[in-house]
Design an enzyme around this catalytic site. Structure first.
Site, PDB file in Angstrom:
ATOM      1  N   ASP A 166       0.987  -0.985   0.129  1.00  0.00           N
ATOM      2  CA  ASP A 166      -0.077  -0.075   0.148  1.00  0.00           C
ATOM      3  C   ASP A 166       0.962   1.287   0.020  1.00  0.00           C
ATOM      4  OD1 ASP A 166      -2.285   1.698  -0.014  1.00  0.00           O
ATOM      5  OD2 ASP A 166      -2.402   1.460   2.291  1.00  0.00           O
ATOM      6  N   HIS A 167       0.489   2.258  -0.769  1.00  0.00           N
ATOM      7  CA  HIS A 167       1.460   3.458  -1.180  1.00  0.00           C
ATOM      8  C   HIS A 167       2.845   3.320  -1.106  1.00  0.00           C
ATOM      9  CE1 HIS A 167      -1.943   6.149  -1.067  1.00  0.00           C
ATOM     10  NE2 HIS A 167      -2.570   5.683   0.009  1.00  0.00           N
TER      11      HIS A 167
ATOM     12  N   ASP B 113       2.734   4.604  -5.575  1.00  0.00           N
ATOM     13  CA  ASP B 113       2.219   6.039  -5.280  1.00  0.00           C
ATOM     14  C   ASP B 113       2.954   7.180  -5.909  1.00  0.00           C
ATOM     15  OD1 ASP B 113       1.062   8.352  -4.768  1.00  0.00           O
ATOM     16  OD2 ASP B 113       0.894   7.743  -2.580  1.00  0.00           O
TER      17      ASP B 113
ATOM     18  N   GLU C  56      -1.983   5.634  -8.837  1.00  0.00           N
ATOM     19  CA  GLU C  56      -2.419   6.703  -8.163  1.00  0.00           C
ATOM     20  C   GLU C  56      -2.646   8.014  -8.824  1.00  0.00           C
ATOM     21  OE1 GLU C  56      -3.523   8.967  -3.889  1.00  0.00           O
ATOM     22  OE2 GLU C  56      -2.274   7.278  -3.958  1.00  0.00           O
TER      23      GLU C  56
ATOM     24  N   HIS D 228      -7.276   9.712   4.509  1.00  0.00           N
ATOM     25  CA  HIS D 228      -6.405   8.980   5.269  1.00  0.00           C
ATOM     26  C   HIS D 228      -6.724   9.228   6.977  1.00  0.00           C
ATOM     27  CE1 HIS D 228      -3.933   8.027   1.636  1.00  0.00           C
ATOM     28  NE2 HIS D 228      -4.821   6.833   1.802  1.00  0.00           N
TER      29      HIS D 228
ATOM     30  N   HIS E 148      -9.453   4.914  -1.529  1.00  0.00           N
ATOM     31  CA  HIS E 148      -8.664   5.014  -0.329  1.00  0.00           C
ATOM     32  C   HIS E 148      -9.228   5.763   0.896  1.00  0.00           C
ATOM     33  CE1 HIS E 148      -4.383   3.507  -1.779  1.00  0.00           C
ATOM     34  NE2 HIS E 148      -5.320   3.464  -2.851  1.00  0.00           N
ATOM     35  N   GLY E 149      -8.993   5.685   1.947  1.00  0.00           N
ATOM     36  CA  GLY E 149      -9.351   6.543   3.082  1.00  0.00           C
ATOM     37  C   GLY E 149     -10.840   6.408   3.235  1.00  0.00           C
TER      38      GLY E 149
ATOM     39  N   ASN F 151     -10.142   0.433   0.737  1.00  0.00           N
ATOM     40  CA  ASN F 151      -9.151   0.390   1.603  1.00  0.00           C
ATOM     41  C   ASN F 151      -9.806   0.816   2.822  1.00  0.00           C
ATOM     42  OD1 ASN F 151      -7.538  -0.122  -0.839  1.00  0.00           O
ATOM     43  ND2 ASN F 151      -6.040   1.287  -0.004  1.00  0.00           N
TER      44      ASN F 151
ATOM     45  N   THR G 114      -7.773   2.580   9.563  1.00  0.00           N
ATOM     46  CA  THR G 114      -8.140   3.410  10.723  1.00  0.00           C
ATOM     47  C   THR G 114      -9.191   2.381  11.404  1.00  0.00           C
ATOM     48  OG1 THR G 114      -7.471   5.464   9.488  1.00  0.00           O
ATOM     49  CG2 THR G 114      -8.953   5.278  11.608  1.00  0.00           C
TER      50      THR G 114
END
Length: 287
Positions: free
Chosen positions: A82-83, A104, A134, A180, A208-209, A230, A233
């Protein structure tokens, strides 16, 4: 079963018009929670490791944990970076057994992003590894990736088409109003941008986020072409809540298993909720 790549999951998600959850891991309990939840829901799943997770747990540990989990599960599991912002780290993940990576390059000008993405693709294609790219800048903080709210920007549909045409990535993450980390208020998603991008490209779209995004907003995004979602959190929140509750219930406890075990169950519950929301429940053994 052996790890599968992201394209394998995205092709089937597009056929079924659902999304596959991509859940971030940092330790053994999180990996176990993700896989146990997915198995119980009979759902395909993506286990992600961020640059921060790799620093914390170690690349070999993450690969070994996820491969062990996949070998003992009868659902399709993808191990995804991821990223990934550093080319050499992306290469390491490809070489060490990840079945999918995200490069990314959103901090770079468009042409530079395309150039490096194509370098990553050349490495990945040789090993049947999928690549997510991205465009746009998603606000907030995720481990080593931080974008101030003032610097966040929506993805331009025409640039998304150009980027996809020039690279041929297997999935593209776009910025339509998510962030995020924890939200200060309710996110307002730009469905008009999502709809325009979905019309212009055939590539699966990634959101994302997504922790904290209302369920109805998630459903609308899936209806408009989002196929990978994704979640990080929400898992962290559930983990910490479980640990706090276990310690509060028994402040003298010194057995980590009796603290981390309840935390794992909290994570499983939220992961199963997301799997059902995304529509992938029941799609595991059929793919």
């Amino acid at each position: 079963m052996p790890l599968v790549n992201l394209k394998y999951l995205m092709d089937r998600a597009e056929e079924g018009k659902y999304a596959v959850g991509a859940f971030n891991c940092n330790n053994m309990e999180i990996v176990q929670a993700i896989v146990e939840a997915a198995v119980e829901e009979n759902s395909p799943v993506i286990i992600q490791a961020s640059q921060g997770a790799i620093k914390y747990a170690g690349l070999d540990y993450i690969v070994a944990l996820v491969k062990t989990a996949a070998d003992n599960a009868d659902i399709p599991i993808c191990l995804h970076l991821d990223h990934g912002t550093d080319f050499n780290q992306v290469k390491d993940c490809i070489d060490r057994g990840f079945s999918s990576v995200m490069y990314d390059g959103s901090k770079h000008p468009l042409e530079e992003n395309i150039r490096i993405t194509n370098e990553v693709l050349a490495l990945a294609r040789a090993k049947n590894v999928s690549v997510e790219g991205e465009l746009g800048k998603i606000g907030g903080t995720e481990d080593d990736v931080h974008v101030d709210e003032k610097d966040a920007m929506y993805t331009k549909p025409e640039e998304a088409k150009y980027y996809v045409d020039k690279t041929g990535v297997d999935a593209i993450a776009i910025a339509i109003g998510t962030a995020h980390g924890q939200y200060k208020g309710e996110p307002k998603l730009r469905y008009d941008i999502l709809e325009e991008i979905e019309k212009l490209i055939d590539t699966p779209i990634v959101l994302h986020g997504s922790s904290g995004v209302p369920d109805e907003s998630i459903r609308k995004a899936i209806e408009r072409g989002v196929r990978k979602i994704n979640i990080d959190t929400n898992i962290r929140e559930a983990f910490v809540k479980g640990v706090h509750q276990a310690i509060e219930a028994n402040p003298e406890e010194i057995d980590p298993r009796k603290i981390l075990g309840p935390a794992k169950e909290k994570m499983k519950n939220i992961i199963k909720e997301k799997i059902r929301l995304f529509g992938s429940s029941g799609k595991g053994k059929q793919v």
